[in-house]
Scaffold this motif. Structure first.
Motif, PDB file in Angstrom:
ATOM      1  N   LEU A  92      53.461  15.714 -35.997  1.00 12.95           N
ATOM      2  CA  LEU A  92      52.819  15.690 -36.632  1.00 12.95           C
ATOM      3  C   LEU A  92      51.888  16.692 -37.414  1.00 12.95           C
ATOM      4  CD1 LEU A  92      51.559  11.940 -36.163  1.00 12.95           C
ATOM      5  CD2 LEU A  92      53.420  12.562 -36.691  1.00 12.95           C
ATOM      6  N   SER A  93      52.152  16.950 -39.343  1.00  7.89           N
ATOM      7  CA  SER A  93      50.853  18.122 -39.430  1.00  7.89           C
ATOM      8  C   SER A  93      49.730  17.602 -39.979  1.00  7.89           C
ATOM      9  CB  SER A  93      51.600  17.963 -40.943  1.00  7.89           C
ATOM     10  OG  SER A  93      51.073  17.124 -41.808  1.00  7.89           O
ATOM     11  N   PRO A  94      48.644  18.898 -39.707  1.00  6.77           N
ATOM     12  CA  PRO A  94      47.720  18.244 -39.700  1.00  6.77           C
ATOM     13  C   PRO A  94      47.721  16.835 -40.422  1.00  6.77           C
ATOM     14  CG  PRO A  94      48.003  20.774 -40.150  1.00  6.77           C
ATOM     15  CD  PRO A  94      48.880  20.052 -40.208  1.00  6.77           C
ATOM     16  N   ARG A  95      47.813  17.209 -42.149  1.00  5.37           N
ATOM     17  CA  ARG A  95      47.858  16.195 -42.898  1.00  5.37           C
ATOM     18  C   ARG A  95      47.986  14.571 -42.099  1.00  5.37           C
ATOM     19  NH1 ARG A  95      44.172  15.390 -46.550  1.00  5.37           N
ATOM     20  NH2 ARG A  95      45.221  17.396 -47.785  1.00  5.37           N
ATOM     21  N   GLU A  96      49.149  15.134 -41.581  1.00  2.00           N
ATOM     22  CA  GLU A  96      49.162  13.421 -40.661  1.00  2.00           C
ATOM     23  C   GLU A  96      48.703  13.150 -39.410  1.00  2.00           C
ATOM     24  OE1 GLU A  96      54.342  14.450 -41.941  1.00  2.00           O
ATOM     25  OE2 GLU A  96      53.487  14.588 -39.727  1.00  2.00           O
ATOM     26  N   ARG A  97      48.148  14.120 -38.866  1.00  3.28           N
ATOM     27  CA  ARG A  97      46.734  13.514 -38.366  1.00  3.28           C
ATOM     28  C   ARG A  97      46.175  12.923 -39.026  1.00  3.28           C
ATOM     29  NH1 ARG A  97      46.717  15.168 -32.770  1.00  3.28           N
ATOM     30  NH2 ARG A  97      49.117  16.182 -32.489  1.00  3.28           N
ATOM     31  N   GLU A  98      45.028  13.839 -39.973  1.00  2.00           N
ATOM     32  CA  GLU A  98      44.248  13.197 -40.721  1.00  2.00           C
ATOM     33  C   GLU A  98      44.438  11.700 -40.770  1.00  2.00           C
ATOM     34  OE1 GLU A  98      42.312  16.947 -42.340  1.00  2.00           O
ATOM     35  OE2 GLU A  98      43.230  15.520 -43.751  1.00  2.00           O
ATOM     36  N   VAL A  99      45.763  11.345 -41.755  1.00  2.00           N
ATOM     37  CA  VAL A  99      45.805   9.680 -42.269  1.00  2.00           C
ATOM     38  C   VAL A  99      46.058   9.409 -40.682  1.00  2.00           C
ATOM     39  CG1 VAL A  99      47.628   8.521 -43.325  1.00  2.00           C
ATOM     40  CG2 VAL A  99      46.911  11.361 -44.215  1.00  2.00           C
ATOM     41  N   ALA A 117      43.940   4.920 -38.063  1.00  2.33           N
ATOM     42  CA  ALA A 117      43.220   3.935 -35.832  1.00  2.33           C
ATOM     43  C   ALA A 117      41.746   3.616 -36.673  1.00  2.33           C
ATOM     44  CB  ALA A 117      43.138   5.020 -35.171  1.00  2.33           C
ATOM     45  N   GLN A 118      41.144   4.248 -37.831  1.00  3.27           N
ATOM     46  CA  GLN A 118      39.582   3.072 -38.020  1.00  3.27           C
ATOM     47  C   GLN A 118      39.954   2.066 -39.082  1.00  3.27           C
ATOM     48  OE1 GLN A 118      37.706   6.268 -39.668  1.00  3.27           O
ATOM     49  NE2 GLN A 118      38.318   7.947 -38.632  1.00  3.27           N
ATOM     50  N   GLY A 119      40.982   1.659 -39.107  1.00  2.00           N
ATOM     51  CA  GLY A 119      41.223   0.703 -39.845  1.00  2.00           C
ATOM     52  C   GLY A 119      41.562   0.331 -41.559  1.00  2.00           C
ATOM     53  N   ARG A 120      41.866   2.278 -41.766  1.00  2.00           N
ATOM     54  CA  ARG A 120      41.407   1.982 -43.511  1.00  2.00           C
ATOM     55  C   ARG A 120      42.900   1.895 -43.710  1.00  2.00           C
ATOM     56  NH1 ARG A 120      37.995   6.398 -44.642  1.00  2.00           N
ATOM     57  NH2 ARG A 120      35.797   6.437 -43.010  1.00  2.00           N
ATOM     58  N   ILE A 140      42.543   5.196 -47.327  1.00  2.00           N
ATOM     59  CA  ILE A 140      42.787   6.784 -46.605  1.00  2.00           C
ATOM     60  C   ILE A 140      42.656   8.072 -48.193  1.00  2.00           C
ATOM     61  CG2 ILE A 140      44.183   8.477 -45.912  1.00  2.00           C
ATOM     62  CD1 ILE A 140      44.978   5.688 -44.202  1.00  2.00           C
ATOM     63  N   ALA A 141      44.122   6.935 -49.440  1.00  2.00           N
ATOM     64  CA  ALA A 141      43.522   8.474 -50.338  1.00  2.00           C
ATOM     65  C   ALA A 141      42.587   8.881 -51.153  1.00  2.00           C
ATOM     66  CB  ALA A 141      44.784   7.521 -51.462  1.00  2.00           C
ATOM     67  N   ARG A 142      41.153   7.442 -51.124  1.00  2.00           N
ATOM     68  CA  ARG A 142      40.130   7.891 -51.506  1.00  2.00           C
ATOM     69  C   ARG A 142      39.580   9.254 -50.803  1.00  2.00           C
ATOM     70  NH1 ARG A 142      40.109   2.704 -52.666  1.00  2.00           N
ATOM     71  NH2 ARG A 142      38.645   2.082 -50.677  1.00  2.00           N
ATOM     72  N   THR A 143      39.356   9.039 -49.186  1.00  2.00           N
ATOM     73  CA  THR A 143      39.068   9.436 -48.270  1.00  2.00           C
ATOM     74  C   THR A 143      38.996  11.327 -48.159  1.00  2.00           C
ATOM     75  OG1 THR A 143      38.284   7.627 -47.257  1.00  2.00           O
ATOM     76  CG2 THR A 143      38.173   9.967 -45.880  1.00  2.00           C
ATOM     77  N   VAL A 163      50.659  -0.824 -36.214  1.00  2.00           N
ATOM     78  CA  VAL A 163      50.000  -0.876 -34.868  1.00  2.00           C
ATOM     79  C   VAL A 163      50.696  -0.005 -34.214  1.00  2.00           C
ATOM     80  CG1 VAL A 163      49.326  -2.643 -33.562  1.00  2.00           C
ATOM     81  CG2 VAL A 163      48.909  -2.893 -35.924  1.00  2.00           C
ATOM     82  N   LEU A 164      51.514  -0.144 -34.042  1.00  2.00           N
ATOM     83  CA  LEU A 164      51.925   0.983 -33.062  1.00  2.00           C
ATOM     84  C   LEU A 164      51.917   2.311 -33.110  1.00  2.00           C
ATOM     85  CD1 LEU A 164      55.736  -0.508 -32.751  1.00  2.00           C
ATOM     86  CD2 LEU A 164      54.269  -1.486 -31.688  1.00  2.00           C
ATOM     87  N   ALA A 165      52.084   2.994 -34.367  1.00  2.00           N
ATOM     88  CA  ALA A 165      51.359   4.263 -35.001  1.00  2.00           C
ATOM     89  C   ALA A 165      50.123   4.689 -34.269  1.00  2.00           C
ATOM     90  CB  ALA A 165      52.272   4.643 -36.052  1.00  2.00           C
ATOM     91  N   VAL A 166      48.879   3.584 -34.186  1.00  2.00           N
ATOM     92  CA  VAL A 166      47.886   3.828 -34.208  1.00  2.00           C
ATOM     93  C   VAL A 166      47.536   3.801 -32.650  1.00  2.00           C
ATOM     94  CG1 VAL A 166      45.454   2.354 -34.359  1.00  2.00           C
ATOM     95  CG2 VAL A 166      46.552   2.817 -36.281  1.00  2.00           C
ATOM     96  N   LEU A 167      48.052   2.556 -32.113  1.00  2.00           N
ATOM     97  CA  LEU A 167      48.460   2.609 -30.175  1.00  2.00           C
ATOM     98  C   LEU A 167      48.729   3.901 -29.609  1.00  2.00           C
ATOM     99  CD1 LEU A 167      50.089  -1.091 -29.593  1.00  2.00           C
ATOM    100  CD2 LEU A 167      47.151  -0.223 -29.596  1.00  2.00           C
ATOM    101  N   ARG A 168      49.809   4.905 -30.594  1.00  2.00           N
ATOM    102  CA  ARG A 168      49.898   6.208 -30.544  1.00  2.00           C
ATOM    103  C   ARG A 168      49.003   6.985 -30.314  1.00  2.00           C
ATOM    104  NH1 ARG A 168      55.969   6.412 -30.252  1.00  2.00           N
ATOM    105  NH2 ARG A 168      56.783   4.963 -29.612  1.00  2.00           N
TER     106      ARG A 168
END
Length: 220
Positions: free
Chosen positions: A155-162, A167-170, A175-178, A209-214
């Motif tokens: 994952l790129s740094p931006r993808e990790r941020e997303v 994972a925080q439920g956004r 996410i776009a606003r943040t 959900v699966l991505a967040v679990l990873r």
């Protein structure tokens, strides 16, 4: 007088086995046994309870993993015995298994390192004293293996941020606003995350959900 470090060796090559015995005795180690196969080696360890063992990875009869398996048995049954594994090549799986069992008092060196006798003896003493000694080539291969096995590493740094915000439920809008980016950019990053984490569309699966679990597995 300080008691000498006791050693049991497992090495099927007669030349290398005899050479190790002479080298260690010159360095004031006491070699209690030098065995040509794993079965005899384990019996000698049970009998002598040495301070340190030297084990070849590949030994008779199949020359695959007999030696490293014997080393793992020693780690389990004689946790106070330090283990130095010698190998002709980097065996990534076996090195990982050995280190995951107990990282103190363990070493993994390529046999080429034996030629530098002073460094080799110093490595044995470090392992005997509870240290961890890894061949630089072993470290390099384990790092490569770790990166291959960790899908998040792609994952790129931006993808990790997303993904972190997911994972925080956004929601995508949140996410776009943040991150001060458009929702379209967020959607592209989310789609890329699913691709890199090998999460294709599938009935009954919620990819978000699966991505967040990873992500949470990595955080643990």
């Amino acid at each position: 007088m300080t008691a000498r470090t006791t050693v049991v060796i497992a090495e099927d090559s007669v030349l290398l086995r005899d050479g190790l015995v002479r080298l260690l005795e010159l360095a004031d180690f006491e070699v209690l046994a030098a065995e040509p196969d794993a079965e005899r080696f384990l019996a000698s360890v049970d009998t002598h309870r040495p301070d340190l063992v030297l084990v070849d990875v590949r030994m008779p009869p199949t020359f695959t993993s007999e030696g490293i398996r014997a080393a793992l048995v020693v780690r389990e049954q004689h946790p106070d015995t330090a283990v130095m594994v010698l190998s002709q090549y980097v065996e990534e799986q076996y090195a990982t298994e050995l280190l995951s069992s107990h990282s103190k008092g363990v070493g993994y060196l390529l046999k080429d390192r034996v030629a530098d006798t002073s460094d080799f003896i110093a490595a044995l003493r470090d392992v005997r004293d509870g240290g961890t000694v890894l061949d630089p080539e072993v470290v390099s291969q384990l790092l490569i293996r770790s990166r291959r096995r960790d899908p998040l590493a792609a994952l790129s740094p931006r993808e990790r941020e997303v993904l972190d915000l997911m994972a925080q439920g956004r929601t995508n809008a949140a996410i776009a606003r943040t991150l001060y980016i458009s929702e379209g950019a967020v959607e592209k990053n989310v789609s890329s995350i699913f691709t890199k984490l090998d999460l294709p569309p599938a009935e009954g699966d919620h990819r978000r959900v699966l991505a967040v679990l990873r992500w949470l597995e990595q955080e643990d």
